[in-house]
Design an enzyme around this catalytic site. Structure first.
Site, short mmCIF file in Angstrom:
data_model
loop_
_atom_site.label_atom_id
_atom_site.label_comp_id
_atom_site.label_asym_id
_atom_site.label_seq_id
_atom_site.Cartn_x
_atom_site.Cartn_y
_atom_site.Cartn_z
N SER A 175 -71.84 -16.22 -36.96
CA SER A 175 -71.40 -16.90 -38.17
C SER A 175 -72.48 -16.84 -39.24
O SER A 175 -73.61 -16.46 -38.97
CB SER A 175 -71.08 -18.36 -37.86
N LYS A 176 -72.11 -17.20 -40.44
CA LYS A 176 -73.06 -17.21 -41.55
C LYS A 176 -74.26 -18.10 -41.21
O LYS A 176 -75.39 -17.81 -41.54
CB LYS A 176 -72.39 -17.71 -42.82
N ARG A 177 -73.92 -19.18 -40.51
CA ARG A 177 -74.95 -20.14 -40.13
C ARG A 177 -75.99 -19.50 -39.20
O ARG A 177 -77.16 -19.79 -39.27
CB ARG A 177 -74.27 -21.32 -39.45
N HIS A 178 -75.53 -18.64 -38.32
CA HIS A 178 -76.47 -17.98 -37.40
C HIS A 178 -76.34 -16.47 -37.46
O HIS A 178 -75.58 -15.88 -36.70
CB HIS A 178 -76.22 -18.39 -35.95
#
Length: 465
Positions: free
Chosen positions: A238-241
């Site tokens: 994900s964008k987060r990781h």
RNA sequence: GGUCCCAUCGUCUAGCGGCCUAGGAUACUGCCCUCUCACGGCAGAGACACGGGUUCGAUUCCCGUUGGGACUACCA
């Protein structure tokens, strides 16, 4: 002709992310290990989604990572004549046929099949209609309806698909542009690619491509399907990781060496070794040591590698790099000589360059406003006399040096009966605004006597108000 | 749903039938070093998904179960 020719073929529908860099790296390493050729090819046949700015961004990212290519960048959009030529061949031998099923109908039929619990595959409507190639006809591959397609994957081992599981895929769209599965085959044949190393999400495409090679009477390359990179908790990246542009890691303060080392060790190993120079990577890399299972992206491990490479990097080089990260903080044009003295104090304390820049702030500007907790603990009326005494002694110091400062503080500690920590912390806050910083004597040395005295004075007046 | 891929500490991995009392790294915890924070050193805790086989012997080979993932487009 070298024995090994690999390629990395991104589609410019987005920037290069971790997964793409991972694939590019393995292709590059395999080619370099075998003294082969690494080809860069831009798969831009999807006119809707391809964007020129992404091409440049991908190139920039590869360059930053140091993954240099030997041929290309080729562009599929400039090789259209080749696909036309090969589609003719397939049409001539009857391995392909024209199809004028409207996409909307196709979709409806797919949904209907799905509703009945059947497979949503092409029903072969045009398979035997002997349509001529017209301006609005797509071309489909006549997939064999019996038999099995098998290959020995260099990473996964033998993989087999029943041909009846495959449907008649579109080779060329109604607008004449090739689809992925067809363009890849033509390109890999004409570019004489010997090893296709790609993410294992491509496994289902491989039997289709193999069948096309067969219809074309071409020798297929060897296939190696590498494990995918997963996000935290085994989910999609994900964008987060991690699903960020590779260049975002540059912005976050990572060194390309760290990213390359990290990516190399994700899905590949060489015994227990964790740290690899680029030369070692090229020397040791082997498909046999590539893991089969997907791996989670672990930012902590990347950080650890990054801190390692920061500690390794020669000071002058690091100083130059730090300058780039200081600029967004409003610290522009720092004195190179001064930077070179600052950097060694921060090396072991910074996991990223961004952190290093943040920690370096007080070297370049007034430490005020002080950290609130630091003030409450160390800049109190009780510490005033001691700060004044340190000011007095420092002022009287003929020459500021590591030994002189050591002696000064030790004497003071002995004479007052105070512990070193009680002497150092108030001064540290006065000089840096924080309770944590590089060694105090280093700081005084770098700041210089004048600036040090000024900051202690500022702290003294701060306590009074 | 179907097809395919995968399965060792939280995470990355070593292991390619006996070397395993399952090793390393990271992250975590403690101790040491110490002017703070780091770095560094030492120590600790932590895994072979489950069930059947095969074998004198399975983490390692085979089958199944479970779990995860990918694909299922006139995207790549």
């Amino acid at each position: 002709m070298p024995l090994v020719r690999t390629r990395f073929s991104p589609s410019p529908t987005g920037s290069l992310h971790l997964g793409g860099a991972h694939t590019a790296l393995f292709n590059w390493l395999f080619a370099r290990h075998h003294l082969g050729v690494f080809i860069l090819r831009i798969e831009d046949t999807d006119r809707e989604r391809s964007e020129e700015r992404y091409v440049q961004e991908i190139l920039d990212a590869l360059i930053w990572l140091g993954l240099n290519w030997d041929e290309g960048p080729h562009r599929q959009s400039q090789r259209l004549h080749l696909y036309r030529e090969y589609i003719q061949k397939l049409l001539e031998v009857g391995a392909a046929y024209c199809c004028d099923c409207p996409p909307a109908d196709l979709e409806a039929r797919r949904q209907a099949a799905l509703a009945k619990g059947e497979k949503p595959r092409y029903d072969g409507h045009c398979r035997d209609r002997r349509l001529k190639l017209g301006p609005r006809t797509a071309v489909r591959f006549r997939t064999p309806q019996t038999g099995t397609t098998i290959w020995r994957d260099l990473i996964k081992g033998p993989i087999a698909f029943d041909n009846q599981e495959l449907d008649d895929l579109v080779l060329t769209r109604a607008d004449g542009l090739p689809t992925y599965n067809f363009a890849v085959v033509v390109d890999d044949i004409t570019m004489e690619v010997t090893h296709v190393i790609r993410g294992d999400d491509h496994i289902p495409n491989t039997p289709r491509q193999l069948l096309i090679y067969e219809a074309l009477k071409a020798t297929p390359p060897q296939f190696a399907h590498m494990p995918l990179i997963l996000g935290k908790d085994r989910g999609k990246l994900s964008k987060r990781h991690g699903a960020l542009s590779i260049l975002a890691y540059l912005e976050m303060g990572f060194l390309p060496e760290a990213l390359v080392n990290y990516l190399a060790r994700l899905g590949w190993s060489h015994g227990d070794q964790e740290i690899f120079t680029r030369g070692e990577l090229m020397q040791y890399f082997s498909l046999e040591q590539v893991t089969k299972a997907a791996g989670e992206f672990d930012l902590d491990k990347l950080r650890w590698l990054n801190s390692h490479y920061i500690k390794e990097m020669p000071t002058p080089e690091l100083a130059r790099l730090l300058k780039y990260y200081l600029a967004p903080l409003g610290i522009t044009d720092p004195d190179p000589a001064y930077l070179t003295r600052v950097v060694p104090t921060l090396k072991a304390r910074s996991k990223t360059m961004v952190v290093m820049a943040e920690k370096a702030g007080f070297f370049f500007r007034d430490p005020r406003p002080y950290d609130e907790n630091a003030v409450n603990k160390f800049l109190t009326p009780q510490t005033t006399p001691m700060l004044k005494e340190i000011f007095r002694r420092l002022e009287g110091l003929a020459e500021v040096s590591e030994e002189a400062l050591n002696e000064l503080f030790n004497d003071l500690a002995a004479q007052t009966g105070l512990k070193m920590i009680n002497l150092a912390q108030p001064v540290r806050v006065a000089l840096t605004g924080q309770t944590a910083s590089p060694g105090l004597f280093d700081i005084i040395n770098i700041l210089g006597k004048k600036e040090t005295l000024k900051r202690i004075n500022n702290a003294l007046s701060f306590i009074q108000t």
